[in-house]
Design a protein around this motif. Sequence first.
Motif, PDB file in Angstrom:
ATOM      1  N   ILE A 254       4.796   2.733   1.747  1.00  0.00           N
ATOM      2  CA  ILE A 254       4.897   3.139   1.971  1.00  0.00           C
ATOM      3  C   ILE A 254       4.193   4.315   1.671  1.00  0.00           C
ATOM      4  N   ASN A 255       5.483   5.967   2.793  1.00  0.00           N
ATOM      5  CA  ASN A 255       4.749   7.171   2.654  1.00  0.00           C
ATOM      6  C   ASN A 255       5.040   7.534   1.211  1.00  0.00           C
ATOM      7  N   ILE A 256       4.716   8.325   0.685  1.00  0.00           N
ATOM      8  CA  ILE A 256       4.710   9.737  -0.038  1.00  0.00           C
ATOM      9  C   ILE A 256       3.949  11.207   0.676  1.00  0.00           C
ATOM     10  N   PRO A 257       4.461  11.469   1.580  1.00  0.00           N
ATOM     11  CA  PRO A 257       3.524  12.846   1.859  1.00  0.00           C
ATOM     12  C   PRO A 257       3.922  14.051   1.100  1.00  0.00           C
ATOM     13  N   THR A 258       2.575  14.569   0.461  1.00  0.00           N
ATOM     14  CA  THR A 258       2.536  15.527  -0.107  1.00  0.00           C
ATOM     15  C   THR A 258       2.204  17.360   0.655  1.00  0.00           C
ATOM     16  N   SER A 259       1.505  17.289   1.886  1.00  0.00           N
ATOM     17  CA  SER A 259       1.671  18.754   2.701  1.00  0.00           C
ATOM     18  C   SER A 259       2.855  18.275   3.869  1.00  0.00           C
ATOM     19  N   LEU A 260       3.531  19.765   3.792  1.00  0.00           N
ATOM     20  CA  LEU A 260       4.447  20.562   4.117  1.00  0.00           C
ATOM     21  C   LEU A 260       4.555  19.782   5.388  1.00  0.00           C
ATOM     22  N   LEU A 261       3.365  19.542   6.415  1.00  0.00           N
ATOM     23  CA  LEU A 261       3.249  18.697   7.865  1.00  0.00           C
ATOM     24  C   LEU A 261       3.502  17.194   7.739  1.00  0.00           C
ATOM     25  N   ALA A 262       3.317  16.321   6.349  1.00  0.00           N
ATOM     26  CA  ALA A 262       3.329  15.028   6.154  1.00  0.00           C
ATOM     27  C   ALA A 262       4.819  15.223   6.352  1.00  0.00           C
TER      28      ALA A 262
ATOM     29  N   LEU B   5       0.769  -1.495  -0.548  1.00  0.00           N
ATOM     30  CA  LEU B   5       0.231  -0.163  -0.091  1.00  0.00           C
ATOM     31  C   LEU B   5       0.296   0.709  -0.049  1.00  0.00           C
ATOM     32  N   ILE B   6       0.688   2.004  -1.164  1.00  0.00           N
ATOM     33  CA  ILE B   6       1.218   3.380  -1.309  1.00  0.00           C
ATOM     34  C   ILE B   6       0.487   4.245  -0.568  1.00  0.00           C
ATOM     35  N   ASN B   7       1.210   5.334   0.500  1.00  0.00           N
ATOM     36  CA  ASN B   7       0.011   6.486   1.138  1.00  0.00           C
ATOM     37  C   ASN B   7       0.391   7.764   0.683  1.00  0.00           C
ATOM     38  N   LEU B   8      -0.061   7.966  -0.458  1.00  0.00           N
ATOM     39  CA  LEU B   8      -0.244   9.381  -1.271  1.00  0.00           C
ATOM     40  C   LEU B   8      -0.623  10.546  -0.575  1.00  0.00           C
ATOM     41  N   GLY B   9       0.006  11.673   0.406  1.00  0.00           N
ATOM     42  CA  GLY B   9      -1.254  12.302   1.197  1.00  0.00           C
ATOM     43  C   GLY B   9      -0.507  13.325   1.832  1.00  0.00           C
ATOM     44  N   GLY B  10      -1.533  14.425   2.618  1.00  0.00           N
ATOM     45  CA  GLY B  10      -1.252  15.077   4.025  1.00  0.00           C
ATOM     46  C   GLY B  10      -1.259  13.534   4.801  1.00  0.00           C
ATOM     47  N   GLY B  11      -0.739  13.975   6.150  1.00  0.00           N
ATOM     48  CA  GLY B  11      -1.014  13.417   7.882  1.00  0.00           C
ATOM     49  C   GLY B  11      -2.083  12.461   7.670  1.00  0.00           C
TER      50      GLY B  11
END
Length: 344
Positions: free
Chosen positions: A113-121, A87-93
């Motif tokens: 796998i995390n792909i953070p898209t917000s600065l906070l994430a 599972l690839i997580n593409l988004g904010g927190g």
Amino acid sequence: MSPVYYNEEAFSALTKWIADQQYSKVFILVDTNTEAHCLPVIQTKLSKPDEFEVLVIPAGETHKNIQVSEQLWQQLSDRGADRKSLLINLGGGVVTDIGGFVAATFRRGIHFINIPTSLLAMVDAAIGGKTGVDLGVLKNQVGVILQPQMVLVITKFLKTLATRQVANGKAEMYKHGLIFDAHYWSELTGDNGDIDTHIRRSVEIKNEIVAQDLTENGLRKVLNFGHTLGHAIESHFLERKDIPLYHGEAIIAGMILEGYLSNRLTGLAQHQLIEITDAFNQGYAKIDFTPTDIKAICDLLKFDKKNTHGHVNFVLLTQIGAATFDVKVPDDMIQKAFAYYKEA
Ligand SMILES: NC(=O)c1ccc[n+]([C@@H]2O[C@H](COP(=O)([O-])OP(=O)(O)OC[C@H]3O[C@@H](n4cnc5c(N)ncnc54)[C@H](O)[C@@H]3O)[C@@H](O)[C@H]2O)c1
Ligand SMILES: [Zn+2]
């Protein structure tokens, strides 16, 4: 700790990882905003985009709950996910928290796998392995700690992020400087260096702190600087509803208040307190706390007390760049901190 890859290097790391692991299926979790703004970018970078299945949740904190988790478990199951799926997580927190939780629990745990898209994430939520969902109004009540296989930080995603969301993430970066690295703090406040460099430094600091204390028995607590009062402020204004306050904005106020406490109790020099206050007053709007707000916020702290055997423990600064934890603070000092905040 999970490896973190940046920008172009991130895409090649992902492609190689997926090829090596021979996953049975790869799922990408997005919310409605990252589906529009970020998913197309990822899809053009993947060699076989049709082999990826997309899962979409509505955007927003209110969807970070167990009902949405159940829908995701069900969709994974219906669409043939097994123990060898990714599972690839593409988004904010919100996406990295709920996606991590769903992955950690589906079939007793699949890779994610995390792909953070917000600065906070990028600087906070996607790093450190905390996953979870809210239980009614109680934030992050259910979850597990599990590290993702890797974290991919692709800073061009920030281009579509709202300005207020950028300031929201920046608050945690300031915190990293204050608790751990005076030089980084002055780079941030002096506007030296670019955002990419700053993000890398924040990721390093969070990773370093977490690596030394994976289960939050000690050192990791310093990441809560500004958060004891900050969380109470955040919850209070959630209830008031007429002033919607972002997490980072509440934490900025929390850091000024706890900065004052640090000056009174743990040796933070007066000129450093003023430096912090001035920096935050420049970048963030002041919150107008009424006496009723202050009382309600202190009541929320007392509720916190019940959960920690009779006293609230604060993380305070000894100087810019160094913090200490488990400090007990007398109630009247908190009143004085609010008086300072109003004046400063
Ligand atoms: N696990 C942890 O250690 C940890 C740490 C800090 C925060 N959190 C959690 O993180 C959550 C907050 O994260 P957040 O601020 O990223 O919230 P979020 O995921 O709700 O993202 C904020 C908003 O920005 C949108 N968005 C995200 N990336 C975008 C992009 N590139 N372009 C346009 N829009 C975009 C989202 O759809 C959403 O509307 C909270 O639930 C909090 O509890 C977890
Ligand atoms: Zn925070």
